[in-house]
Write a protein that holds these residues in place. Structure first.
Motif, PDB file in Angstrom:
ATOM      1  N   UNK A 162      83.866  62.898  52.645  1.00 10.45           N
ATOM      2  CA  UNK A 162      84.169  61.801  53.562  1.00 10.45           C
ATOM      3  C   UNK A 162      83.101  61.756  54.654  1.00 10.45           C
ATOM      4  N   UNK A 163      82.578  60.574  54.945  1.00 13.23           N
ATOM      5  CA  UNK A 163      81.517  60.441  55.960  1.00 13.23           C
ATOM      6  C   UNK A 163      82.092  60.308  57.362  1.00 13.23           C
ATOM      7  N   UNK A 164      82.962  61.257  57.737  1.00  9.78           N
ATOM      8  CA  UNK A 164      83.623  61.213  59.034  1.00  9.78           C
ATOM      9  C   UNK A 164      83.548  62.562  59.714  1.00  9.78           C
ATOM     10  N   UNK A 165      83.357  62.557  61.020  1.00  8.78           N
ATOM     11  CA  UNK A 165      83.473  63.778  61.796  1.00  8.78           C
ATOM     12  C   UNK A 165      84.946  64.107  61.996  1.00  8.78           C
ATOM     13  N   UNK A 196      91.898  51.742  48.410  1.00  5.66           N
ATOM     14  CA  UNK A 196      92.702  50.773  47.666  1.00  5.66           C
ATOM     15  C   UNK A 196      91.891  49.525  47.328  1.00  5.66           C
ATOM     16  N   UNK A 197      90.958  49.156  48.193  1.00  6.79           N
ATOM     17  CA  UNK A 197      90.169  47.939  47.962  1.00  6.79           C
ATOM     18  C   UNK A 197      89.204  48.073  46.791  1.00  6.79           C
ATOM     19  N   UNK A 198      89.011  49.301  46.271  1.00  6.87           N
ATOM     20  CA  UNK A 198      88.164  49.455  45.090  1.00  6.87           C
ATOM     21  C   UNK A 198      88.798  48.835  43.851  1.00  6.87           C
ATOM     22  N   UNK A 199      90.115  48.618  43.897  1.00  2.54           N
ATOM     23  CA  UNK A 199      90.824  48.105  42.714  1.00  2.54           C
ATOM     24  C   UNK A 199      91.654  46.867  43.014  1.00  2.54           C
ATOM     25  N   UNK A 236      85.520  54.678  47.217  1.00  2.48           N
ATOM     26  CA  UNK A 236      86.141  54.128  48.419  1.00  2.48           C
ATOM     27  C   UNK A 236      85.722  54.882  49.668  1.00  2.48           C
ATOM     28  N   UNK A 237      85.701  56.233  49.580  1.00  2.00           N
ATOM     29  CA  UNK A 237      85.234  57.035  50.715  1.00  2.00           C
ATOM     30  C   UNK A 237      83.785  56.683  51.065  1.00  2.00           C
ATOM     31  N   UNK A 238      82.970  56.457  50.041  1.00  2.00           N
ATOM     32  CA  UNK A 238      81.552  56.179  50.262  1.00  2.00           C
ATOM     33  C   UNK A 238      81.336  54.876  51.041  1.00  2.00           C
ATOM     34  N   UNK A 239      82.242  53.911  50.878  1.00  2.55           N
ATOM     35  CA  UNK A 239      82.067  52.613  51.532  1.00  2.55           C
ATOM     36  C   UNK A 239      82.885  52.499  52.815  1.00  2.55           C
TER      37      UNK A 239
END
Length: 455
Positions: A276-279, A128-131, A307-310
């Protein structure tokens, strides 16, 4: 408890910066916390009464206070110190938070669930913070005191606020929902957390579903579509979106692939591949909830991926930490239920390129009279390629006992009463080809093990 709305509005107006008097107040309840330009809200609890600490709050930066009528002011309070008299300070703070939301009109996104609500909140915020200018719950400020404080700490130009809602008993989520009046609400799942107080998974589902009690008409409820206990609820004035792996979900997850640094997946068979960069495979579904929110907020697919990237998630939730001798440590010690513990174990089973996979499991709490059986159920997922099971505490020993009945030939099993006793053994297993999961309920404080094992 009734509240003098006109008095609270005076405080709320000053808080929102629309009056010069007491402009830009920061609301706080802990007199030990230094807070510049602070509005002190003394809370009367079972063990302590914050009214006793007004002078300390003034020393810490308070420039005004809410005050319960009938309470004597302590000596030493300046004669010109602003005091807002109310019937009940907690009720007044909650009303203030509600008024601030009405004044600023951000999109309110509420998140609850037995497991994963904090991580889901973090994922939603990253998207959401991307926009939008966003604000979210920090730490464990997710109850009837913490959530109003979160709202009151939001910036005046906040466009979206993501609020985590926690609970132990019936009625607690309902109160939070009626304060926040969500536009969008997410229920991540139904597990066993707090079953001691709610009686059954059905009771937990009913308690979580209280999140709709304050929702705005036409709001969007996003749920785990693979959970029948959630799908059984129907509402006339609220929209519903379902996320999951079943064919009948509105957002159907597919093509899930594990990688050393996260997962890739698709939604509804479309060409867009998300990462997504999550385990943790369960975090794929948490990311799907964020995509459902993104759709409500008119955020396109590519922007959602940015957003997923950050993404930065709250610590101690499948947090990867570099240990001594290049060991991979997975710190998941913030909390635990049988569902989340099993998911964490499955996570390290799926990681590639590790010859030794160690699970260090501690006690789980608030599981009620069936706690022994719920602990023993975890042993069902402690299977190959797990090489070492280490339990700490009397409750976790049930996991080891059950695992030993069926899998004793497959891996080593060790039990300890205290975490300090386990350190020498764990240290002997460190190495670059070793991954170690550390998981338990918050009260076990197993994060101290991670600190000892860090590089």
């Amino acid at each position: 408890m009734s509240v003098n709305i006109s008095v609270i509005k005076k405080a709320a107006v000053s808080f929102t910066g629309k009056a010069d008097h007491l402009k830009d107040l920061h609301v706080f309840t802990d007199s030990r916390k230094n807070t510049e330009q602070g509005l002190f809200v003394p809370i009367a609890g079972e063990r302590f009464d914050g009214h006793q600490f007004l002078t300390k709050a003034i020393e810490a930066g308070a420039v005004a206070t809410l005050w319960m009528k009938g309470k004597l002011l302590p000596e030493g309070v300046p004669a010109d110190f602003p005091i807002f008299y109310v019937e009940d300070t907690l009720d007044a703070m909650q009303t203030m938070a509600k008024l601030v939301l009405k004044e600023r009109k951000p999109k309110v996104i509420a998140v609850t669930g037995s497991n994963g609500k904090t991580t889901t909140k973090d994922i939603i915020e990253s998207v959401v913070s991307t926009k939008y200018k966003t604000h979210k719950t920090i730490g464990n400020f997710n109850n009837h005191i913490g959530m109003p404080l979160t709202i009151l700490a939001s910036p005046a130009d906040c466009e979206a606020i993501i609020l985590e809602m926690g609970m132990n008993h019936f009625g607690e989520i309902s109160l939070l929902s009626r304060i926040a009046e969500p536009d969008i609400a997410v229920i991540t799942n139904i597990g066993e957390s707090h079953i001691e107080f709610l009686g059954s998974r059905e009771g937990i589902a009913k308690a979580k579903m209280e999140i709709v009690d304050g929702m705005k008409p036409g709001g969007m409820l996003i749920i785990d579509g693979d959970e029948p206990l959630l799908r059984s609820f129907h509402f006339d004035e609220i929209q519903k979106a379902t996320c999951g792996y079943g064919d009948d979900n509105g957002l159907k997850i597919g093509d899930v692939k594990a990688h050393i640094k996260g997962y890739t997946f698709t939604i509804n068979g479309e060409d867009m591949i998300y990462h997504i960069p999550l385990l943790g495979r369960h975090n794929v579904k948490n990311a799907a909830y964020a995509l459902a929110v993104a759709k409500c907020m008119n955020i396109d697919e590519q922007t959602a991926q940015k957003g997923f990237d950050q993404l930065q998630v709250t610590g101690m939730r499948l947090e990867t930490v570099k240990g001594r001798k290049d060991t991979m440590l997975i710190n998941d010690s913030y909390n635990a239920s049988p569902t989340s513990m099993a998911a964490a174990i499955e996570t390290i089973k799926a990681l590639p390129d590790y010859k030794r996979r160690v699970v260090v499991l501690g006690d789980m709490y608030e599981l009620g009279p069936d706690e022994e059986n719920l602990h023993r159920q975890v042993a069902q997922v402690v299977t190959d390629p797990i090489t070492d099971l280490i339990t700490i505490g009397p409750k976790a020993k049930w996991i080891a006992d059950e695992a030993g009945k069926n899998h004793s030939q497959l891996f080593s099993i060790h039990t300890f009463d205290e975490k300090i006793q386990a350190v020498p053994l764990i240290e002997s297993l460190l190495g670059k080809e070793t991954v170690i999961l550390i998981k338990a309920s918050r009260a076990a404080q197993l994060e101290s093990l991670v600190e000892q094992l860090e590089a």
